[in-house]
Design a protein around this motif. Sequence first.
Motif, PDB file in Angstrom:
ATOM      1  N   SER A 102       1.299  -2.228   3.254  1.00  0.00           N
ATOM      2  CA  SER A 102       2.290  -3.129   2.572  1.00  0.00           C
ATOM      3  C   SER A 102       2.944  -3.840   3.703  1.00  0.00           C
ATOM      4  CB  SER A 102       2.983  -2.635   1.336  1.00  0.00           C
ATOM      5  OG  SER A 102       3.765  -3.850   0.751  1.00  0.00           O
ATOM      6  N   TYR A 103       3.664  -2.989   4.345  1.00  0.00           N
ATOM      7  CA  TYR A 103       4.475  -3.659   5.590  1.00  0.00           C
ATOM      8  C   TYR A 103       3.639  -4.377   6.484  1.00  0.00           C
ATOM      9  CZ  TYR A 103       7.311  -3.932   9.838  1.00  0.00           C
ATOM     10  OH  TYR A 103       7.850  -4.453  10.660  1.00  0.00           O
ATOM     11  N   LEU A 104       2.476  -3.684   6.910  1.00  0.00           N
ATOM     12  CA  LEU A 104       1.710  -4.434   8.017  1.00  0.00           C
ATOM     13  C   LEU A 104       1.088  -5.720   7.441  1.00  0.00           C
ATOM     14  CD1 LEU A 104      -0.133  -1.325   9.615  1.00  0.00           C
ATOM     15  CD2 LEU A 104       1.947  -2.659  10.441  1.00  0.00           C
ATOM     16  N   ALA A 105       0.799  -5.720   6.077  1.00  0.00           N
ATOM     17  CA  ALA A 105       0.247  -7.062   5.726  1.00  0.00           C
ATOM     18  C   ALA A 105       1.345  -8.221   5.368  1.00  0.00           C
ATOM     19  CB  ALA A 105      -0.014  -6.619   4.067  1.00  0.00           C
ATOM     20  N   ASP A 106       2.525  -7.792   5.352  1.00  0.00           N
ATOM     21  CA  ASP A 106       3.556  -8.972   5.485  1.00  0.00           C
ATOM     22  C   ASP A 106       4.897  -8.380   5.731  1.00  0.00           C
ATOM     23  OD1 ASP A 106       5.173 -11.279   4.788  1.00  0.00           O
ATOM     24  OD2 ASP A 106       4.921 -11.257   2.639  1.00  0.00           O
ATOM     25  N   PRO A 107       5.065  -8.164   7.220  1.00  0.00           N
ATOM     26  CA  PRO A 107       6.434  -7.457   7.535  1.00  0.00           C
ATOM     27  C   PRO A 107       7.743  -8.355   6.972  1.00  0.00           C
ATOM     28  CG  PRO A 107       5.034  -7.725   9.416  1.00  0.00           C
ATOM     29  CD  PRO A 107       4.280  -8.531   8.043  1.00  0.00           C
ATOM     30  N   LYS A 108       7.680  -9.784   6.996  1.00  0.00           N
ATOM     31  CA  LYS A 108       8.784 -10.342   6.809  1.00  0.00           C
ATOM     32  C   LYS A 108       9.118 -10.270   5.127  1.00  0.00           C
ATOM     33  CE  LYS A 108       8.709 -13.486  10.480  1.00  0.00           C
ATOM     34  NZ  LYS A 108       8.859 -15.109  11.114  1.00  0.00           N
ATOM     35  N   GLY A 109       8.110 -10.109   4.187  1.00  0.00           N
ATOM     36  CA  GLY A 109       8.268 -10.279   2.701  1.00  0.00           C
ATOM     37  C   GLY A 109       8.078  -8.954   2.454  1.00  0.00           C
ATOM     38  N   TYR A 110       8.225  -7.684   3.293  1.00  0.00           N
ATOM     39  CA  TYR A 110       8.023  -6.604   2.729  1.00  0.00           C
ATOM     40  C   TYR A 110       9.238  -5.964   1.765  1.00  0.00           C
ATOM     41  CZ  TYR A 110       7.896  -1.321   3.069  1.00  0.00           C
ATOM     42  OH  TYR A 110       8.009   0.064   2.829  1.00  0.00           O
ATOM     43  N   LYS A 111       8.664  -5.282   0.754  1.00  0.00           N
ATOM     44  CA  LYS A 111       9.584  -4.738  -0.223  1.00  0.00           C
ATOM     45  C   LYS A 111       9.223  -3.412  -0.643  1.00  0.00           C
ATOM     46  CE  LYS A 111      10.671  -9.065  -2.482  1.00  0.00           C
ATOM     47  NZ  LYS A 111      10.890  -9.818  -3.629  1.00  0.00           N
ATOM     48  N   PHE A 112      10.258  -2.378  -0.718  1.00  0.00           N
ATOM     49  CA  PHE A 112       9.935  -1.257  -0.829  1.00  0.00           C
ATOM     50  C   PHE A 112       9.653  -1.027  -2.335  1.00  0.00           C
ATOM     51  CE2 PHE A 112      11.289   3.102  -2.165  1.00  0.00           C
ATOM     52  CZ  PHE A 112      10.495   3.872  -1.454  1.00  0.00           C
ATOM     53  N   ASN A 113       8.341  -0.259  -2.555  1.00  0.00           N
ATOM     54  CA  ASN A 113       7.854  -0.128  -3.973  1.00  0.00           C
ATOM     55  C   ASN A 113       8.503   1.522  -4.497  1.00  0.00           C
ATOM     56  OD1 ASN A 113       6.511   0.756  -6.316  1.00  0.00           O
ATOM     57  ND2 ASN A 113       4.756  -0.445  -5.673  1.00  0.00           N
ATOM     58  N   GLU A 114       9.175   1.570  -5.679  1.00  0.00           N
ATOM     59  CA  GLU A 114       9.655   2.720  -6.037  1.00  0.00           C
ATOM     60  C   GLU A 114       8.541   3.775  -6.457  1.00  0.00           C
ATOM     61  OE1 GLU A 114      12.641   4.059  -5.748  1.00  0.00           O
ATOM     62  OE2 GLU A 114      13.572   2.214  -5.008  1.00  0.00           O
ATOM     63  N   GLU A 115       7.408   3.305  -6.580  1.00  0.00           N
ATOM     64  CA  GLU A 115       6.357   4.278  -7.117  1.00  0.00           C
ATOM     65  C   GLU A 115       5.862   5.069  -5.964  1.00  0.00           C
ATOM     66  OE1 GLU A 115       3.290   5.749  -9.455  1.00  0.00           O
ATOM     67  OE2 GLU A 115       5.272   4.550 -10.102  1.00  0.00           O
ATOM     68  N   TRP A 116       6.114   4.590  -4.781  1.00  0.00           N
ATOM     69  CA  TRP A 116       5.816   5.512  -3.476  1.00  0.00           C
ATOM     70  C   TRP A 116       6.851   6.622  -3.515  1.00  0.00           C
ATOM     71  CZ3 TRP A 116       6.376   0.586  -0.057  1.00  0.00           C
ATOM     72  CH2 TRP A 116       5.600  -0.444  -0.485  1.00  0.00           C
ATOM     73  N   MET A 117       7.787   6.327  -3.796  1.00  0.00           N
ATOM     74  CA  MET A 117       9.139   7.562  -3.796  1.00  0.00           C
ATOM     75  C   MET A 117       8.909   8.322  -5.043  1.00  0.00           C
ATOM     76  SD  MET A 117      11.227   9.446  -2.555  1.00  0.00           S
ATOM     77  CE  MET A 117      12.299   8.801  -1.314  1.00  0.00           C
ATOM     78  N   ASN A 118       8.481   7.843  -6.048  1.00  0.00           N
ATOM     79  CA  ASN A 118       8.238   8.585  -7.239  1.00  0.00           C
ATOM     80  C   ASN A 118       7.081   9.801  -7.123  1.00  0.00           C
ATOM     81  OD1 ASN A 118      10.121   7.480  -8.793  1.00  0.00           O
ATOM     82  ND2 ASN A 118       8.646   5.784  -9.785  1.00  0.00           N
ATOM     83  N   ASN A 119       5.853   9.367  -6.385  1.00  0.00           N
ATOM     84  CA  ASN A 119       4.953  10.290  -6.130  1.00  0.00           C
ATOM     85  C   ASN A 119       5.469  11.226  -4.998  1.00  0.00           C
ATOM     86  OD1 ASN A 119       2.889   9.038  -7.350  1.00  0.00           O
ATOM     87  ND2 ASN A 119       2.134   7.784  -5.648  1.00  0.00           N
ATOM     88  N   LEU A 120       6.395  11.078  -4.427  1.00  0.00           N
ATOM     89  CA  LEU A 120       6.995  12.225  -3.336  1.00  0.00           C
ATOM     90  C   LEU A 120       7.797  12.950  -4.344  1.00  0.00           C
ATOM     91  CD1 LEU A 120       7.624  10.078  -0.196  1.00  0.00           C
ATOM     92  CD2 LEU A 120       5.520  11.393  -0.892  1.00  0.00           C
ATOM     93  N   LEU A 121       8.582  12.649  -5.094  1.00  0.00           N
ATOM     94  CA  LEU A 121       9.206  13.496  -6.059  1.00  0.00           C
ATOM     95  C   LEU A 121       8.724  14.419  -6.935  1.00  0.00           C
ATOM     96  CD1 LEU A 121      12.175  10.787  -6.626  1.00  0.00           C
ATOM     97  CD2 LEU A 121      12.497  12.689  -5.313  1.00  0.00           C
ATOM     98  N   LYS A 122       7.336  14.012  -7.154  1.00  0.00           N
ATOM     99  CA  LYS A 122       6.647  14.912  -8.091  1.00  0.00           C
ATOM    100  C   LYS A 122       6.186  16.241  -7.536  1.00  0.00           C
ATOM    101  CE  LYS A 122       5.304  11.028 -11.212  1.00  0.00           C
ATOM    102  NZ  LYS A 122       4.327  10.198 -11.707  1.00  0.00           N
ATOM    103  N   VAL A 123       5.854  16.090  -6.241  1.00  0.00           N
ATOM    104  CA  VAL A 123       5.090  17.176  -5.508  1.00  0.00           C
ATOM    105  C   VAL A 123       5.994  18.041  -5.353  1.00  0.00           C
ATOM    106  CG1 VAL A 123       3.352  15.646  -4.431  1.00  0.00           C
ATOM    107  CG2 VAL A 123       5.552  15.978  -2.996  1.00  0.00           C
ATOM    108  N   SER A 124       5.778  19.524  -4.928  1.00  0.00           N
ATOM    109  CA  SER A 124       6.848  20.398  -4.316  1.00  0.00           C
ATOM    110  C   SER A 124       7.552  20.109  -3.285  1.00  0.00           C
ATOM    111  CB  SER A 124       5.942  21.806  -4.204  1.00  0.00           C
ATOM    112  OG  SER A 124       6.798  22.963  -3.591  1.00  0.00           O
TER     113      SER A 124
END
Length: 407
Positions: free
Chosen positions: A272-294
């Motif tokens: 997502s960042y490489l596709a549009d560095p200037k318009g990049y926005k963090f997606n909370e879904e990415w963190m949600n996936n990391l919070l679900k794993v051990s």
Amino acid sequence: MKYEILAPAGNLEKLKTAIDFGADAVYLGGSKLNLRAFADNFTNEQIQEGVEYAHSRGKKVYVTMNVFPHNDDLIGLEDYLRELGSLKIDALIVSDPSIIITAREVIPEVEIHLSTQANNVNWKSAKFWHEQGVKRIVLARELSMDEIKKIRAELPEDCELEAFVHGSMCMAYSGRCLISNYMTGRDSNRGACVQACRFKYNLVEEKRPNEYFPVLEDERGTYILNSKDLCMIEHIPELADSGIYSFKIEGRMKSPYYVAAVVKSYRQALDSYLADPKGYKFNEEWMNNLLKVSHRQYSTGFYFGEDSRQIYDTSSYIRDYDIVGKVIAFDKDTMTATIEQRNRVFENDYVEVLSPKGDSFGFTLNDMYDNKNQKIDVAPRAQMIFTVKTEVELKVNDMLIKAKGDN
């Protein structure tokens, strides 16, 4: 600029999972001289299968040989290196000069990467190692973002930098620890760490041997050496700007679910960042996936001078979700998924789908049958095969996960 997401491969299943979910390269331990003596380390035959799987998909395989070898460990080293070279691995991850010298002599065609165990923390050391034939420096975890930028600015362009961006942190400097040796006789620097830093500790005064004093004001004692886990998912732009080429994920002892979820989150964030560095926005879904794993509590480690990197009240992992199954076949005509069970799961359970592509979604398990076509209301046995009807299309290798306590 192209970047690499480098994932752990504790066994062949995890290797394939990492690649399926978006890793550019994986690192693994062979039968000798790696720092995960208790992982499901690879035989040469498994390395060959893993290399073929990776190379057929345009991915790479690195083999760790990052112990600090004693004299006896060097016996047979040349033959083992030749075996690895014949398997067409892409690089060796090495910490000791003896293995570097030997590798350069017997398999000069294989890249050498300097392990984080070598605790490289400045540009002159990095330049020295590069002049010894090292292609890539795996930076010590104790570096700040500013220090990394300085190192990058002083190095030749063909000297690559790699750094850990996610996973467990070690209390000792770049993993060089002797606590395990002293307490249990298991040498952490030869792959047998008992993780004594995670033990529960109290103070005992010499003349009062039966009185245990907590290090902090807590009647349960304290875990004074217990570090948080590293998580840099919210800082992809800073990582990309630092000069780091390879974003490394820790976790060769972790589960395939962990590998899949972490790799996918970093893959999506980086793309997502490489596709549009200037318009990049963090997606909370990415963190949600990391919070679900051990995981343990997250921090950004040493990158930004964060003050709190320790957990004092527990050494336990946060485990809110379990993998309950993996899709091994799907019939579009009947909308029937064939599942290999990973943890006990019931009919009418709501599960989420972690897929190599796209966002996560969920559905309820209906019409469960075992492999003898007998109706069941629970899949209780490890790795049993069962089928379910779905309203959504699933794909082979999709993982089904469930919140703990949900039925």
